[in-house]
Design a protein around this motif. Structure first.
Motif, PDB file in Angstrom:
ATOM      1  N   GLY A   1       0.964  -0.824  -0.108  1.00  0.00           N
ATOM      2  CA  GLY A   1       0.109  -0.323  -0.080  1.00  0.00           C
ATOM      3  C   GLY A   1       1.121   1.258  -0.147  1.00  0.00           C
ATOM      4  O   GLY A   1       2.103   0.903  -0.077  1.00  0.00           O
ATOM      5  N   ALA A   2       0.044   2.770  -0.166  1.00  0.00           N
ATOM      6  CA  ALA A   2       1.575   3.527   0.448  1.00  0.00           C
ATOM      7  C   ALA A   2       1.498   3.531   1.037  1.00  0.00           C
ATOM      8  O   ALA A   2       2.280   4.611   0.860  1.00  0.00           O
ATOM      9  CB  ALA A   2      -0.391   4.764  -0.477  1.00  0.00           C
ATOM     10  N   SER A   3       0.936   3.187   1.875  1.00  0.00           N
ATOM     11  CA  SER A   3       1.649   3.670   3.763  1.00  0.00           C
ATOM     12  C   SER A   3       3.030   2.913   3.346  1.00  0.00           C
ATOM     13  O   SER A   3       3.652   3.668   4.524  1.00  0.00           O
ATOM     14  CB  SER A   3       0.422   2.403   4.551  1.00  0.00           C
ATOM     15  OG  SER A   3      -0.309   3.224   4.462  1.00  0.00           O
ATOM     16  N   MET A   4       3.210   1.436   2.888  1.00  0.00           N
ATOM     17  CA  MET A   4       4.397   1.366   3.194  1.00  0.00           C
ATOM     18  C   MET A   4       5.336   2.064   2.059  1.00  0.00           C
ATOM     19  O   MET A   4       6.682   2.097   2.910  1.00  0.00           O
ATOM     20  CB  MET A   4       4.457  -0.061   1.997  1.00  0.00           C
ATOM     21  CG  MET A   4       5.673  -1.154   1.954  1.00  0.00           C
ATOM     22  SD  MET A   4       6.054  -2.166   3.482  1.00  0.00           S
ATOM     23  CE  MET A   4       7.679  -2.800   2.793  1.00  0.00           C
TER      24      MET A   4
ATOM     25  N   ALA B   1      -3.370   1.169  -5.489  1.00  0.00           N
ATOM     26  CA  ALA B   1      -4.643   1.334  -6.470  1.00  0.00           C
ATOM     27  C   ALA B   1      -6.228   1.782  -6.393  1.00  0.00           C
ATOM     28  O   ALA B   1      -6.673   1.871  -7.175  1.00  0.00           O
ATOM     29  CB  ALA B   1      -4.156  -0.435  -7.195  1.00  0.00           C
ATOM     30  N   GLN B   2      -6.501   1.371  -4.834  1.00  0.00           N
ATOM     31  CA  GLN B   2      -7.882   1.217  -4.613  1.00  0.00           C
ATOM     32  C   GLN B   2      -8.515   2.399  -4.883  1.00  0.00           C
ATOM     33  O   GLN B   2      -9.595   2.423  -4.097  1.00  0.00           O
ATOM     34  CB  GLN B   2      -8.138   1.010  -3.636  1.00  0.00           C
ATOM     35  CG  GLN B   2      -7.421   1.583  -1.646  1.00  0.00           C
ATOM     36  CD  GLN B   2      -6.180   1.109  -2.137  1.00  0.00           C
ATOM     37  OE1 GLN B   2      -5.352   1.252  -2.701  1.00  0.00           O
ATOM     38  NE2 GLN B   2      -5.987   1.601  -0.789  1.00  0.00           N
ATOM     39  N   LYS B   3      -7.887   3.420  -5.681  1.00  0.00           N
ATOM     40  CA  LYS B   3      -9.349   4.537  -5.654  1.00  0.00           C
ATOM     41  C   LYS B   3      -9.563   4.916  -7.772  1.00  0.00           C
ATOM     42  O   LYS B   3     -10.464   4.490  -7.534  1.00  0.00           O
ATOM     43  CB  LYS B   3      -9.282   6.002  -5.071  1.00  0.00           C
ATOM     44  CG  LYS B   3      -9.010   5.730  -3.574  1.00  0.00           C
ATOM     45  CD  LYS B   3      -7.583   5.786  -3.335  1.00  0.00           C
ATOM     46  CE  LYS B   3      -7.639   6.259  -2.130  1.00  0.00           C
ATOM     47  NZ  LYS B   3      -7.988   5.615  -0.548  1.00  0.00           N
ATOM     48  N   ASN B   4      -8.344   5.623  -7.862  1.00  0.00           N
ATOM     49  CA  ASN B   4      -8.919   5.355  -9.275  1.00  0.00           C
ATOM     50  C   ASN B   4      -8.275   4.335 -10.521  1.00  0.00           C
ATOM     51  O   ASN B   4      -8.501   4.161 -11.587  1.00  0.00           O
ATOM     52  CB  ASN B   4      -8.338   6.896  -9.711  1.00  0.00           C
ATOM     53  CG  ASN B   4      -9.046   7.890  -9.744  1.00  0.00           C
ATOM     54  OD1 ASN B   4     -10.386   7.012  -9.697  1.00  0.00           O
ATOM     55  ND2 ASN B   4      -9.002   9.591  -9.353  1.00  0.00           N
TER      56      ASN B   4
ATOM     57  N   GLU C   1      -5.408  15.248  -0.286  1.00  0.00           N
ATOM     58  CA  GLU C   1      -5.644  14.512   0.859  1.00  0.00           C
ATOM     59  C   GLU C   1      -7.266  14.285   0.860  1.00  0.00           C
ATOM     60  O   GLU C   1      -7.569  14.844   0.909  1.00  0.00           O
ATOM     61  CB  GLU C   1      -5.652  15.603   1.597  1.00  0.00           C
ATOM     62  CG  GLU C   1      -4.322  16.219   2.301  1.00  0.00           C
ATOM     63  CD  GLU C   1      -3.325  14.720   3.172  1.00  0.00           C
ATOM     64  OE1 GLU C   1      -4.166  13.937   3.005  1.00  0.00           O
ATOM     65  OE2 GLU C   1      -1.898  15.887   3.113  1.00  0.00           O
ATOM     66  N   THR C   2      -7.186  12.981   0.763  1.00  0.00           N
ATOM     67  CA  THR C   2      -8.170  12.414   0.480  1.00  0.00           C
ATOM     68  C   THR C   2      -9.228  12.145   2.287  1.00  0.00           C
ATOM     69  O   THR C   2     -10.575  12.259   1.733  1.00  0.00           O
ATOM     70  CB  THR C   2      -8.311  10.407   0.463  1.00  0.00           C
ATOM     71  OG1 THR C   2      -6.384  10.129  -0.387  1.00  0.00           O
ATOM     72  CG2 THR C   2      -9.370   9.162  -0.090  1.00  0.00           C
ATOM     73  N   ILE C   3      -9.033  12.419   3.502  1.00  0.00           N
ATOM     74  CA  ILE C   3     -10.066  12.160   4.110  1.00  0.00           C
ATOM     75  C   ILE C   3     -10.493  13.895   3.931  1.00  0.00           C
ATOM     76  O   ILE C   3     -11.959  14.391   4.455  1.00  0.00           O
ATOM     77  CB  ILE C   3      -8.936  12.240   5.814  1.00  0.00           C
ATOM     78  CG1 ILE C   3      -8.324  11.057   5.645  1.00  0.00           C
ATOM     79  CG2 ILE C   3      -9.807  12.488   6.513  1.00  0.00           C
ATOM     80  CD1 ILE C   3      -7.830  10.336   6.729  1.00  0.00           C
TER      81      ILE C   3
ATOM     82  N   CYS D   1       5.676  12.236  -4.996  1.00  0.00           N
ATOM     83  CA  CYS D   1       4.396  12.769  -4.592  1.00  0.00           C
ATOM     84  C   CYS D   1       3.119  11.671  -4.225  1.00  0.00           C
ATOM     85  O   CYS D   1       3.506  10.411  -4.799  1.00  0.00           O
ATOM     86  CB  CYS D   1       3.905  13.157  -5.799  1.00  0.00           C
ATOM     87  SG  CYS D   1       2.024  13.627  -5.822  1.00  0.00           S
ATOM     88  N   ASP D   2       2.739  11.892  -3.455  1.00  0.00           N
ATOM     89  CA  ASP D   2       1.858  10.327  -2.831  1.00  0.00           C
ATOM     90  C   ASP D   2       0.334  10.680  -3.838  1.00  0.00           C
ATOM     91  O   ASP D   2      -0.091  11.949  -3.781  1.00  0.00           O
ATOM     92  CB  ASP D   2       1.399  10.401  -1.234  1.00  0.00           C
ATOM     93  CG  ASP D   2       0.282   9.310  -1.012  1.00  0.00           C
ATOM     94  OD1 ASP D   2      -0.400   8.641  -1.943  1.00  0.00           O
ATOM     95  OD2 ASP D   2      -0.231   8.969   0.037  1.00  0.00           O
ATOM     96  N   MET D   3      -0.098  10.693  -4.581  1.00  0.00           N
ATOM     97  CA  MET D   3      -1.075  10.532  -5.774  1.00  0.00           C
ATOM     98  C   MET D   3      -2.277   9.623  -5.625  1.00  0.00           C
ATOM     99  O   MET D   3      -2.705   9.581  -6.765  1.00  0.00           O
ATOM    100  CB  MET D   3      -0.571  10.556  -6.499  1.00  0.00           C
ATOM    101  CG  MET D   3      -0.511  11.780  -8.012  1.00  0.00           C
ATOM    102  SD  MET D   3      -0.195  12.044  -9.479  1.00  0.00           S
ATOM    103  CE  MET D   3       1.204  12.882  -9.398  1.00  0.00           C
TER     104      MET D   3
HETATM  105  C1  LIG Z   1      -3.698  10.197   0.112  1.00  0.00           C
HETATM  106  C2  LIG Z   1      -3.607   8.754   0.628  1.00  0.00           C
HETATM  107  N1  LIG Z   1      -1.971   7.831   1.548  1.00  0.00           N
HETATM  108  C3  LIG Z   1      -2.075   7.242   1.597  1.00  0.00           C
HETATM  109  C4  LIG Z   1      -3.153   5.804   1.952  1.00  0.00           C
HETATM  110  C5  LIG Z   1      -2.396   5.080   2.623  1.00  0.00           C
HETATM  111  O1  LIG Z   1      -2.957   3.280   1.112  1.00  0.00           O
HETATM  112  P1  LIG Z   1      -3.201   2.792   2.174  1.00  0.00           P
HETATM  113  O2  LIG Z   1      -4.160   2.104   3.069  1.00  0.00           O
HETATM  114  O3  LIG Z   1      -2.671   1.682   0.813  1.00  0.00           O
HETATM  115  O4  LIG Z   1      -1.454   1.921   2.454  1.00  0.00           O
HETATM  116  C6  LIG Z   1      -4.258   6.716   1.509  1.00  0.00           C
HETATM  117  C7  LIG Z   1      -5.620   5.644   1.549  1.00  0.00           C
HETATM  118  O5  LIG Z   1      -6.656   5.815   2.027  1.00  0.00           O
HETATM  119  C8  LIG Z   1      -4.523   7.867   1.031  1.00  0.00           C
HETATM  120  O6  LIG Z   1      -5.530   8.464   0.880  1.00  0.00           O
END
Ligand SMILES: Cc1ncc(COP(=O)(O)O)c(C=O)c1O
Length: 359
Positions: free
Chosen positions: A74-77, A192-195, A149-151, A169-171
């Motif tokens: 994931g992006a967290s990694m 990947a789990q959005k677009n 920023e997704t949140i 960049c975190d996209m």
């Molecule tokens: C902008 C952004 N960065 C990072 C993450 C974390 O992604 P992941 O759950 O794939 O680790 C998310 C998850 O929603 C996100 O929206």
């Protein structure tokens, strides 16, 4: 009938993609097996893998020499892998804190080395930091930004001129939603789990000059260079997620590519923002207008006591995923590429109806 799916991620996928995946599932191209039952070194899978890479390269305008990787975690990694690879002793990693996700990225980088905040969003209303004229220390390893920023539902404006300092960049939540100048980034990452498709694969786009500066002493799985040399086949990749992503990328191309997708996304988000802005304060957007995201639309009700009633009426009317993130509360409608325009219109109509009944 398809649900009105406004989930933030995992999120709506194009219906045509699901139908195609269903049709191809039991017998992929006459092989007598599904794609997920095949070796990741088989010819059939190799074609899927290469096609996904080439589709991404052409949709995003990524230069031939730049690596496109399919990783896991994931992006967290990536929050950890980026500083582990690129933040060396005697250097500083600079972070723009535009919301919750960039803050998480920053905190992870601090576990690795000297990470500093160089700009931050204002609150109430949420306003993206102005990055024009941003000054970075001479020993900056990279500048990290989060394009969306997704949140919060906040989109970062234009990038600063950082000279030779690479931008990372975190996209994750707006990749493929609009055209970008890929050459401005040293490294882009996105879950990947959005677009892009289902969860399970993380796309990393990284310039070769970044790899030449990377830490050589990390375990193999944490090194971008190892994945680049192995064409993301150093170990078993998430083959089914990559296959589904390749179908999504075909779909994006069929829709007219990013210019057409971007125009539609702006129209879709506009329908909902209009319902907010026409409501005479019954609804309020949580983000300052110039920084509003086309992907995640956040809003509250002026009368917060009415919010539970709004939520339950929305669920009754068939809307899924409108409850705001637990960090922020209120409401969020995620209108990623695959969310149809009619669903956004239906939400705008529902919001106006609710206001008529309760305003
Ligand atoms: C902008 C952004 N960065 C990072 C993450 C974390 O992604 P992941 O759950 O794939 O680790 C998310 C998850 O929603 C996100 O929206």
């Amino acid at each position: 009938m398809r649900a009105y799916n406004f989930n933030a991620g995992p999120a709506a996928l194009p219906y045509e993609v699901l139908q195609r995946a269903q049709a191809e599932l039991p017998d992929y191209e006459g092989s007598g097996m599904s794609i997920m039952e095949m070796s990741h070194r088989s010819k059939a899978y190799e074609l899927v893998h290469e096609r996904a890479k080439e589709q991404l390269r052409s949709l995003l305008g990524v230069a031939e020499e730049t690596h496109i990787l399919f990783l896991q975690g994931g992006a967290s990694m990536q929050f950890g892998m980026v500083p582990m690879n690129f933040l060396h002793p005697e250097q500083v990693a600079c972070y723009v804190q535009s919301g919750n996700w960039s803050n998480k990225a920053f905190k992870e980088a601090k576990l690795v080395g000297d990470a500093r905040l160089v700009a931050a969003s204002d609150t109430r209303p949420l306003t993206a930091p102005d990055l024009r004229g941003l000054e970075l220390p001479a020993n900056t390893a990279y500048l990290h930004v989060t394009s969306n920023e997704t949140i919060e539902g906040l989109r970062l404006g234009s990038l600063p001129d950082t000279g030779n300092t690479p931008i990372v960049c975190d996209m994750s939540s707006d990749i493929l939603s609009r055209s970008i100048d890929a050459s401005r980034y040293g490294l882009i990452y996105a879950g990947a789990q959005k677009n892009l498709g289902p969860s399970g694969v993380t796309v990393v786009i990284v310039k070769p000059e970044m790899l030449s500066k990377a830490n050589q002493t990390l375990p193999s799985m944490l090194r971008y260079e190892v994945h680049a040399k192995g064409n993301s086949l150093y170990n078993t990749p998430p083959t089914f997620a990559i296959y589904l992503m390749s179908l999504v990328l075909d779909w994006v191309t069929q829709q007219g590519g990013l210019p057409a997708i971007s125009a539609r996304n702006t129209r879709k988000a506009g329908l909902i923002y209009q319902a907010i802005d026409d409501s005479d304060g019954f609804y309020t957007g949580l983000v300052a207008k110039p920084d509003r995201s086309d992907m995640n639309i956040t809003f509250g009700l002026a009368d917060e006591l009415l919010e539970p009633a709004f939520l339950s009426a929305s669920v009754q009317a068939g809307f899924v995923g409108l409850k705001g993130h637990r960090e922020l509360g209120h409401f969020r409608a995620s209108t990623y590429n695959a969310v149809p325009e009619e669903h956004c219109q239906a939400l705008a109509d529902f919001m106006r109806d609710f206001m008529r009944q309760h305003g």
